[in-house]
Motif scaffolding. Structure first.
Motif, PDB file in Angstrom:
ATOM      1  N   GLN A  95      15.811 -22.477  19.571  1.00 15.34           N
ATOM      2  CA  GLN A  95      15.759 -23.461  20.901  1.00 15.34           C
ATOM      3  C   GLN A  95      16.300 -22.908  22.165  1.00 15.34           C
ATOM      4  O   GLN A  95      15.528 -23.076  23.156  1.00 15.34           O
ATOM      5  CB  GLN A  95      16.897 -24.620  20.331  1.00 15.34           C
ATOM      6  CG  GLN A  95      16.907 -25.738  21.428  1.00 15.34           C
ATOM      7  CD  GLN A  95      15.730 -26.585  21.400  1.00 15.34           C
ATOM      8  OE1 GLN A  95      14.946 -26.587  20.431  1.00 15.34           O
ATOM      9  NE2 GLN A  95      15.306 -26.973  22.535  1.00 15.34           N
ATOM     10  N   GLU A  96      17.296 -21.714  22.024  1.00 16.91           N
ATOM     11  CA  GLU A  96      17.638 -21.022  23.121  1.00 16.91           C
ATOM     12  C   GLU A  96      16.514 -20.258  23.584  1.00 16.91           C
ATOM     13  O   GLU A  96      16.261 -20.271  24.874  1.00 16.91           O
ATOM     14  CB  GLU A  96      18.649 -20.098  22.793  1.00 16.91           C
ATOM     15  CG  GLU A  96      19.870 -20.713  22.667  1.00 16.91           C
ATOM     16  CD  GLU A  96      21.172 -19.822  22.102  1.00 16.91           C
ATOM     17  OE1 GLU A  96      21.013 -18.746  21.798  1.00 16.91           O
ATOM     18  OE2 GLU A  96      22.278 -20.351  21.886  1.00 16.91           O
ATOM     19  N   GLU A 131      13.790 -22.532  25.231  1.00 23.68           N
ATOM     20  CA  GLU A 131      14.517 -23.114  26.592  1.00 23.68           C
ATOM     21  C   GLU A 131      14.798 -22.347  27.682  1.00 23.68           C
ATOM     22  O   GLU A 131      14.967 -22.310  28.937  1.00 23.68           O
ATOM     23  CB  GLU A 131      15.927 -23.851  26.540  1.00 23.68           C
ATOM     24  CG  GLU A 131      15.781 -24.935  25.540  1.00 23.68           C
ATOM     25  CD  GLU A 131      17.258 -25.910  25.264  1.00 23.68           C
ATOM     26  OE1 GLU A 131      18.167 -24.979  25.400  1.00 23.68           O
ATOM     27  OE2 GLU A 131      17.281 -26.661  24.796  1.00 23.68           O
ATOM     28  N   SER A 132      14.623 -20.879  27.215  1.00 22.02           N
ATOM     29  CA  SER A 132      14.911 -19.766  28.321  1.00 22.02           C
ATOM     30  C   SER A 132      13.623 -19.913  29.401  1.00 22.02           C
ATOM     31  O   SER A 132      12.650 -19.970  29.257  1.00 22.02           O
ATOM     32  CB  SER A 132      14.657 -18.364  27.579  1.00 22.02           C
ATOM     33  OG  SER A 132      14.895 -17.325  28.454  1.00 22.02           O
TER      34      SER A 132
END
Length: 154
Positions: free
Chosen positions: A77-78, A81-82
């Motif tokens: 997810q990170e 979303e980056s």
């Protein structure tokens, strides 16, 4: 209304019930209940303990797997979303398009230079032939003109 026979029977049954209730000969079932419970426990206790142990192991493994999956999901997810990563992918797409255009242009330039080299080679050959022809023409003219006579005694 009840008949006399029915009433007599009823009284007999009631007296019998009263005698039975008032009978002090109570049977003690507590010892039998304890032995029955111990027997059931001895039969089912080990398999139940084994099942309990296996269920605990499975639960622990599931919890560990769930925590690992949550960590991996968080990382993914990170990553998605980056903003920098998304910008990088957009930049890659742009430069990939530019690269394909440059490849096409280079192929066209290569083709043109090949044609120009071929043309230059032909022109050079033509020029060389012309120069050779001129040289031959000059020689022929000089041969036709003749050589001047040289005076030997001056």
């Amino acid at each position: 209304m009840m008949t006399d026979i029915e009433e007599a029977e009823l009284k007999k049954i009631q007296s019998h019930i009263e005698k039975h209730e008032s009978n002090n000969d109570e049977v003690d079932f507590s010892d039998a209940a304890k032995k029955l419970a111990e027997g059931l426990l001895s039969i089912y206790q080990l398999p139940l303990e084994q099942v309990h142990k296996e269920l605990n192991e499975a639960t622990n493994k599931q919890e560990a797997l769930i925590s690992q999956m949550q960590i991996e999901n968080k990382k993914l997810q990170e990553t998605f979303e980056s903003v920098n990563l998304n910008e990088m992918f957009q930049t890659i797409k742009v430069y990939q398009g530019k690269l394909t255009l440059m490849k096409k242009e280079m192929a066209l330039i290569h083709e043109r230079t090949f044609k120009l080299k071929k043309r230059a080679s032909r022109l050079q050959q033509v020029k060389q032939k012309e120069a050779l022809n001129k040289e031959q023409e000059i020689r022929r003219e000089q041969e036709l003109i003749g050589k001047p006579a040289v005076n030997e005694g001056k």
